[in-house]
Enzyme design. Structure first.
Site, PDB file in Angstrom:
ATOM      1  N   HIS A  40      -0.167  -5.410  -0.255  1.00  0.00           N
ATOM      2  CA  HIS A  40      -0.627  -4.625  -1.356  1.00  0.00           C
ATOM      3  C   HIS A  40      -0.840  -5.757  -2.430  1.00  0.00           C
ATOM      4  CE1 HIS A  40      -0.923  -1.942  -4.796  1.00  0.00           C
ATOM      5  NE2 HIS A  40      -1.446  -1.048  -3.897  1.00  0.00           N
ATOM      6  N   ASP A  87       8.868  -4.057  -0.032  1.00  0.00           N
ATOM      7  CA  ASP A  87       7.998  -3.024  -0.745  1.00  0.00           C
ATOM      8  C   ASP A  87       7.948  -1.712  -0.084  1.00  0.00           C
ATOM      9  OD1 ASP A  87       5.964  -1.560  -1.420  1.00  0.00           O
ATOM     10  OD2 ASP A  87       4.232  -3.147  -1.362  1.00  0.00           O
ATOM     11  N   GLN A 110       5.166   2.716   0.703  1.00  0.00           N
ATOM     12  CA  GLN A 110       4.436   3.572   2.034  1.00  0.00           C
ATOM     13  C   GLN A 110       5.979   3.947   2.633  1.00  0.00           C
ATOM     14  OE1 GLN A 110       1.805   4.935   2.050  1.00  0.00           O
ATOM     15  NE2 GLN A 110       0.949   3.533   0.279  1.00  0.00           N
ATOM     16  N   LYS A 156       4.774   8.846  -4.308  1.00  0.00           N
ATOM     17  CA  LYS A 156       4.286   8.861  -3.030  1.00  0.00           C
ATOM     18  C   LYS A 156       5.161   9.734  -2.152  1.00  0.00           C
ATOM     19  CE  LYS A 156       1.969   4.611  -3.497  1.00  0.00           C
ATOM     20  NZ  LYS A 156       0.494   4.454  -3.261  1.00  0.00           N
ATOM     21  N   CYS A 211      -6.676  -1.967  -2.123  1.00  0.00           N
ATOM     22  CA  CYS A 211      -5.531  -2.841  -2.993  1.00  0.00           C
ATOM     23  C   CYS A 211      -5.023  -3.975  -2.123  1.00  0.00           C
ATOM     24  CB  CYS A 211      -4.613  -2.128  -3.787  1.00  0.00           C
ATOM     25  SG  CYS A 211      -4.991  -1.185  -4.895  1.00  0.00           S
TER      26      CYS A 211
HETATM   27  N1  PMP Z   1       2.725  -1.546  -2.266  1.00  0.00           N
HETATM   28  C1  PMP Z   1       2.074  -0.407  -1.409  1.00  0.00           C
HETATM   29  C2  PMP Z   1       2.246  -0.889  -0.054  1.00  0.00           C
HETATM   30  C3  PMP Z   1       1.475   0.747  -1.981  1.00  0.00           C
HETATM   31  O1  PMP Z   1       0.853   1.358  -0.869  1.00  0.00           O
HETATM   32  C4  PMP Z   1       1.315   0.685  -3.235  1.00  0.00           C
HETATM   33  C5  PMP Z   1       0.587   2.099  -3.843  1.00  0.00           C
HETATM   34  N2  PMP Z   1      -0.639   1.943  -3.272  1.00  0.00           N
HETATM   35  C6  PMP Z   1       2.121   0.093  -4.216  1.00  0.00           C
HETATM   36  C7  PMP Z   1       2.832  -1.186  -3.562  1.00  0.00           C
HETATM   37  C8  PMP Z   1       2.129   0.259  -5.598  1.00  0.00           C
HETATM   38  O2  PMP Z   1       2.399   1.410  -5.955  1.00  0.00           O
HETATM   39  P1  PMP Z   1       2.460   1.812  -7.411  1.00  0.00           P
HETATM   40  O3  PMP Z   1       0.974   1.899  -7.665  1.00  0.00           O
HETATM   41  O4  PMP Z   1       2.865   3.320  -7.487  1.00  0.00           O
HETATM   42  O5  PMP Z   1       3.135   1.023  -8.353  1.00  0.00           O
END
Ligand code: PMP
Length: 405
Positions: free
Chosen positions: A122, A199, A202, A225, A363
């Site tokens: 991401h 990270d 998920q 999440k 993303c």
């Molecule tokens: N890493 C991953 C794998 C994600 O899925 C996400 C959220 N889509 C993020 C980082 C970023 O999370 P946040 O937007 O809540 O900071």
């Protein structure tokens, strides 16, 4: 015992909503989950009964707010099996948690150092390290994935070397659903002398995260999440690492002593938490974790697996549908493409039928580029989704295929 999904759904007021007269089918859980009444109540109760700033007031309200806020930290520590409560640092979310580590690392990196990420990142776990390397002259290495969307573990191992300062990888890929063998890979990276950041944006939503068992140095996740509010997240870090980690955000709360010319930093966790925190968010997240921990974890996992298995089985029978990400160990999300249709059009047609999915690059632009696609449609499942909703997704996709043919 199987999960009583109907009873569970009753706890989520938003799930009884309609979209243009159709019952909402919410399949965008990897973007954010819905919130149970227990979380909404905790936030309202905090603001109704004891709203005050924490740690600084000489009055009862502030004491009560501080107690609830710090007790939320204990709840998080229990949830992820942290070695100590001071290892739990509040952030706005995964993105900010990773920024905290990356901006600290940037102050330690030198030319010749290496940072390793994977091809399935991401942007939050890519741009952060990319910029830290750019500003310090270090090199960013990217571990490849195979055609199923799994990490190439041989490459991972061979790319590790004494110059590797930090390895960052996702627990679970938001775009592909791949569950990475983080425990094994962490052990390899630690043996090479690197720090490891997971990270967990998920991964956190799908069950047992034990940071000590994983063996990493940092684990980042967002409350939203995991049935908690937006605006609150966590950086867990090993105490011995966090204690000296270069600070990034500076200001009130995190200092020990300040003169006009200089400042010294306080103790953990405060040294990494500048400014007034999201008190209600922390309390809301603790309510979400308490609520979640009270559920039958085995039953939840079985249910989530069954939803994904049903989606995959139907997708394989579906003419012209290509699943993006077919890792052997996969959870939560099914990204896909419909032949000849742009994902945005698929999303639009599904929305007309009350079905909420994600479309776009997830993303993860470099990953999409590597796969040679503009983006995907992505259905992601949570504990309150039903088998009927998975079936409804496929009937809606059949309509979409007809309309877009
Ligand atoms: N890493 C991953 C794998 C994600 O899925 C996400 C959220 N889509 C993020 C980082 C970023 O999370 P946040 O937007 O809540 O900071």
């Amino acid at each position: 015992m199987s999960l009583n999904v109907a009873a569970l759904r009753q706890q989520f007021p938003i799930l009884s909503r309609e979209i243009d007269g159709k019952p909402l089918i919410y399949l965008d859980n990897a973007a954010t989950t819905q919130k149970p009444q227990a979380v909404l109540d905790a936030i309202i109760d905090y603001y109704t009964t004891c709203n005050a700033n924490v740690h600084r007031g000489a009055h009862q309200l502030s004491d009560e707010a501080t107690r609830r806020y710090e007790s939320a930290r204990d709840t998080v520590a229990r949830f992820i099996n942290a070695g100590a409560r001071e290892e739990v640092i509040w952030t706005r979310g995964t993105t900010e948690a990773i920024n905290l580590v990356a901006n600290g690392l940037a102050q330690l990196l030198q030319a010749g150092d290496e940072v390793m990420v994977t091809e399935m990142e991401h942007h939050a776990n890519l741009v952060t390290w990319q910029q830290a390397c750019k500003h310090s002259g270090a090199t960013l290495k990217v571990v490849p994935i195979n055609e199923r969307g799994e990490l190439d573990e041989t490459a991972f191992e061979s790319m590790l070397n004494p110059a590797t300062r930090l390895v960052a990888m996702p627990h679970v890929s938001n775009a592909l659903g791949t569950v990475n063998p983080i425990q094994t890979l962490t052990a390899k990276a630690k043996a090479a002398g690197a720090w490891v950041l997971i990270d967990g944006a998920q991964g956190i939503a799908h069950g047992d995260v034990d940071v000590q068992a994983i063996g990493c140095d940092f684990y980042a996740f967002s409350g939203h999440k995991l049935y908690g509010p937006t605006g609150i997240g966590v950086l867990w870090g090993r105490r011995s690492v966090l204690a000296d980690w270069p600070v990034w955000l500076v200001g009130g709360e995190m200092i020990q002593e300040v003169t006009y010319q200089d400042a010294t930093w306080g103790e953990l966790p405060n040294r990494l938490e500048a400014g007034t925190p999201d008190i209600a968010g922390a309390i809301g997240l603790a309510a979400a974790l308490d609520w979640f921990m009270a559920l039958d974890q085995k039953a939840i996992q079985t249910h989530e697996k069954a939803l994904l298995a049903s989606a995959h089985a139907q997708a394989e029978e579906f003419d012209g549908l290509q699943i993006i990400g077919t890792a052997k160990n996969k959870i939560g999300v099914m990204s896909f493409m419909l032949d000849g249709a742009h994902p945005a059009d698929v999303g639009f047609i599904l929305d007309r039928q009350g079905i909420a999915i994600r479309t776009g690059d997830n993303c993860a632009q470099p990953l999409m580029k590597k796969l040679g696609i503009p983006g995907t449609a992505r259905a992601s499942f949570s504990i309150y989704n039903t088998m009927d909703e998975v079936d409804a997704l496929f009937s809606a996709l059949r309509k979409a295929r007809k309309m877009l043919a």
